[in-house]
Design a protein around this motif. Structure first.
Motif, PDB file in Angstrom:
ATOM      1  N   LEU A 108      39.324  37.096  21.803  1.00 33.10           N
ATOM      2  CA  LEU A 108      39.349  37.924  23.017  1.00 33.10           C
ATOM      3  C   LEU A 108      39.202  39.402  22.683  1.00 33.10           C
ATOM      4  O   LEU A 108      38.519  40.142  23.407  1.00 33.10           O
ATOM      5  CB  LEU A 108      40.625  37.658  23.815  1.00 33.10           C
ATOM      6  CG  LEU A 108      40.708  36.263  24.436  1.00 33.10           C
ATOM      7  CD1 LEU A 108      42.086  36.019  25.030  1.00 33.10           C
ATOM      8  CD2 LEU A 108      39.611  36.051  25.471  1.00 33.10           C
ATOM      9  N   THR A 109      39.799  39.841  21.598  1.00 35.20           N
ATOM     10  CA  THR A 109      39.674  41.237  21.179  1.00 35.20           C
ATOM     11  C   THR A 109      38.232  41.560  20.816  1.00 35.20           C
ATOM     12  O   THR A 109      37.685  42.593  21.222  1.00 35.20           O
ATOM     13  CB  THR A 109      40.615  41.530  19.992  1.00 35.20           C
ATOM     14  OG1 THR A 109      41.960  41.257  20.408  1.00 35.20           O
ATOM     15  CG2 THR A 109      40.506  42.970  19.525  1.00 35.20           C
ATOM     16  N   THR A 110      37.605  40.675  20.063  1.00 32.26           N
ATOM     17  CA  THR A 110      36.206  40.873  19.667  1.00 32.26           C
ATOM     18  C   THR A 110      35.300  40.914  20.880  1.00 32.26           C
ATOM     19  O   THR A 110      34.434  41.791  20.993  1.00 32.26           O
ATOM     20  CB  THR A 110      35.752  39.752  18.707  1.00 32.26           C
ATOM     21  OG1 THR A 110      36.558  39.807  17.528  1.00 32.26           O
ATOM     22  CG2 THR A 110      34.293  39.888  18.336  1.00 32.26           C
ATOM     23  N   ALA A 168      35.064  31.759  31.763  1.00 37.84           N
ATOM     24  CA  ALA A 168      34.894  32.362  33.087  1.00 37.84           C
ATOM     25  C   ALA A 168      35.470  33.774  33.118  1.00 37.84           C
ATOM     26  O   ALA A 168      34.880  34.686  33.713  1.00 37.84           O
ATOM     27  CB  ALA A 168      35.561  31.489  34.148  1.00 37.84           C
ATOM     28  N   SER A 169      36.590  33.972  32.461  1.00 41.96           N
ATOM     29  CA  SER A 169      37.209  35.299  32.424  1.00 41.96           C
ATOM     30  C   SER A 169      36.350  36.292  31.659  1.00 41.96           C
ATOM     31  O   SER A 169      36.200  37.449  32.079  1.00 41.96           O
ATOM     32  CB  SER A 169      38.599  35.222  31.796  1.00 41.96           C
ATOM     33  OG  SER A 169      39.446  34.422  32.580  1.00 41.96           O
ATOM     34  N   VAL A 170      35.789  35.868  30.553  1.00 37.60           N
ATOM     35  CA  VAL A 170      34.912  36.751  29.780  1.00 37.60           C
ATOM     36  C   VAL A 170      33.689  37.118  30.606  1.00 37.60           C
ATOM     37  O   VAL A 170      33.291  38.287  30.669  1.00 37.60           O
ATOM     38  CB  VAL A 170      34.507  36.093  28.446  1.00 37.60           C
ATOM     39  CG1 VAL A 170      33.383  36.869  27.760  1.00 37.60           C
ATOM     40  CG2 VAL A 170      35.710  35.961  27.526  1.00 37.60           C
ATOM     41  N   LYS A 171      33.099  36.130  31.273  1.00 38.41           N
ATOM     42  CA  LYS A 171      31.926  36.415  32.102  1.00 38.41           C
ATOM     43  C   LYS A 171      32.283  37.378  33.233  1.00 38.41           C
ATOM     44  O   LYS A 171      31.543  38.318  33.504  1.00 38.41           O
ATOM     45  CB  LYS A 171      31.341  35.118  32.664  1.00 38.41           C
ATOM     46  CG  LYS A 171      30.643  34.285  31.621  1.00 38.41           C
ATOM     47  CD  LYS A 171      30.059  33.025  32.235  1.00 38.41           C
ATOM     48  CE  LYS A 171      29.262  32.238  31.224  1.00 38.41           C
ATOM     49  NZ  LYS A 171      28.485  31.157  31.830  1.00 38.41           N
ATOM     50  N   GLY A 172      33.413  37.156  33.869  1.00 36.76           N
ATOM     51  CA  GLY A 172      33.837  38.057  34.936  1.00 36.76           C
ATOM     52  C   GLY A 172      34.150  39.442  34.412  1.00 36.76           C
ATOM     53  O   GLY A 172      33.738  40.454  34.998  1.00 36.76           O
ATOM     54  N   ALA A 175      40.753  45.644  28.517  1.00 39.48           N
ATOM     55  CA  ALA A 175      42.091  45.539  29.112  1.00 39.48           C
ATOM     56  C   ALA A 175      42.265  44.206  29.831  1.00 39.48           C
ATOM     57  O   ALA A 175      43.332  43.582  29.753  1.00 39.48           O
ATOM     58  CB  ALA A 175      42.338  46.698  30.076  1.00 39.48           C
ATOM     59  N   VAL A 176      41.225  43.751  30.517  1.00 40.23           N
ATOM     60  CA  VAL A 176      41.295  42.475  31.231  1.00 40.23           C
ATOM     61  C   VAL A 176      41.501  41.328  30.238  1.00 40.23           C
ATOM     62  O   VAL A 176      42.351  40.457  30.442  1.00 40.23           O
ATOM     63  CB  VAL A 176      40.024  42.251  32.086  1.00 40.23           C
ATOM     64  CG1 VAL A 176      39.921  40.815  32.585  1.00 40.23           C
ATOM     65  CG2 VAL A 176      39.987  43.230  33.251  1.00 40.23           C
ATOM     66  N   LEU A 177      40.738  41.344  29.158  1.00 38.19           N
ATOM     67  CA  LEU A 177      40.859  40.265  28.176  1.00 38.19           C
ATOM     68  C   LEU A 177      42.165  40.362  27.393  1.00 38.19           C
ATOM     69  O   LEU A 177      42.731  39.335  27.020  1.00 38.19           O
ATOM     70  CB  LEU A 177      39.641  40.237  27.258  1.00 38.19           C
ATOM     71  CG  LEU A 177      38.320  39.913  27.983  1.00 38.19           C
ATOM     72  CD1 LEU A 177      37.154  39.905  27.004  1.00 38.19           C
ATOM     73  CD2 LEU A 177      38.394  38.609  28.752  1.00 38.19           C
ATOM     74  N   ALA A 178      42.667  41.560  27.180  1.00 31.78           N
ATOM     75  CA  ALA A 178      43.985  41.709  26.545  1.00 31.78           C
ATOM     76  C   ALA A 178      45.071  41.130  27.451  1.00 31.78           C
ATOM     77  O   ALA A 178      46.012  40.483  26.976  1.00 31.78           O
ATOM     78  CB  ALA A 178      44.264  43.176  26.240  1.00 31.78           C
TER      79      ALA A 178
END
Length: 189
Positions: free
Chosen positions: A87-89, A160-164, A174-177
Motif C-alpha cells: 500500500l505504501t508503494t 478497488a481502493s487503489v483504483k479509487g 493518505a487514503v491507502l495509509a
C-alpha cells in the motif's frame, strides 16, 4: 508470437509508449492511430502490422501500465509487512506517476462497455489479485487480520481502493495509509 521483423519489437514497444502518452494526455477517446504512428515516425497504415485493431493496441497499453506494479508486493516479510509495503508503494506510485493511473482508469472505464477489453484487463490483474489473496490468506492463518476477513474479498477491496484512490492522486497516499490502518492497525511493528 514474437515480432520477427527488424526493429519490430522495438517499434511495437515505441507504439505502445506513444499510445500510452496520448491516452494520458487526451484520454482514451482522444487516441488517434495516425498520431501514434506519427509519434513513432511510421506511416499510419504500418501500425496495423503490429496491432491489427485499436483494441489490440489499447490492450498492449494496459499490459504495459500494469507491469509497472509487478514489484509492488515484496516477496519477503510477514503478511502484515507485505500489505503495508504494498500500500505504501502504490500510494507513492500514484503520487509520483499520476498519468499511469489516469491511463489505467480510462481503460477500466472503457472495459465496462467492451467485453474483450474487460477480459484483457482481468487477465492483466490476475497476478495482482492472486498476490494479494495469498497475502491475506497467509495473514488469516497467522491471525494477522480481524476474524472473518475473506482473503479473496479483502484483495478485491484493496484493488478497488487503489483504483479509487488513484483518481485523486494528491490524497492517494493518505487514503491507502488509512486503509492499511483499518486492515491491520497501521505500520507493522
Amino acid at each position: 508470437m514474437a515480432d520477427e521483423r527488424p526493429g519490430g519489437a522495438e517499434r511495437k514497444a515505441a507504439l505502445v509508449i506513444a499510445a500510452y502518452e496520448q491516452i494520458a494526455a487526451k484520454g482514451l477517446g482522444g487516441l488517434r492511430l495516425r498520431e501514434v504512428a506519427n509519434a513513432v515516425g511510421i506511416d499510419h497504415s504500418t501500425i496495423h502490422h503490429h496491432f491489427p485493431t485499436k483494441r489490440d493496441l489499447v490492450c498492449a497499453v494496459a499490459g504495459h501500465a500494469t507491469r509497472q506494479f509487478w514489484t509492488a508486493t515484496p516477496a519477503t516479510g510477514t503478511p502484515r509487512e507485505k500489505l503495508h509495503a504494498h500500500l505504501t508503494t502504490l500510494g507513492r506510485m500514484i503520487a509520483e506517476h499520476p498519468d499511469l493511473h489516469v491511463v489505467l482508469r480510462e481503460i477500466d472505464l472503457a472495459a465496462l462497455r467492451d467485453p474483450e477489453l474487460a477480459e484483457a484487463i482481468t487477465a492483466n490483474e490476475r497476478g495482482w489479485q492472486a498476490s494479494l489473496t495469498s497475502v491475506f490468506a497467509d495473514g488469516a492463518a497467522e491471525r494477522a487480520w480481524p476474524d472473518g476477513v475473506d482473503p479473496v474479498i479483502a484483495a478485491r477491496l484493496v484493488i478497488a481502493s487503489v483504483k479509487g484512490a488513484s483518481l485523486g492522486s494528491e490524497h492517494a497516499a493518505a487514503v491507502l495509509a488509512q486503509l492499511d490502518t483499518l486492515l491491520g492497525g497501521g505500520s507493522p511493528t
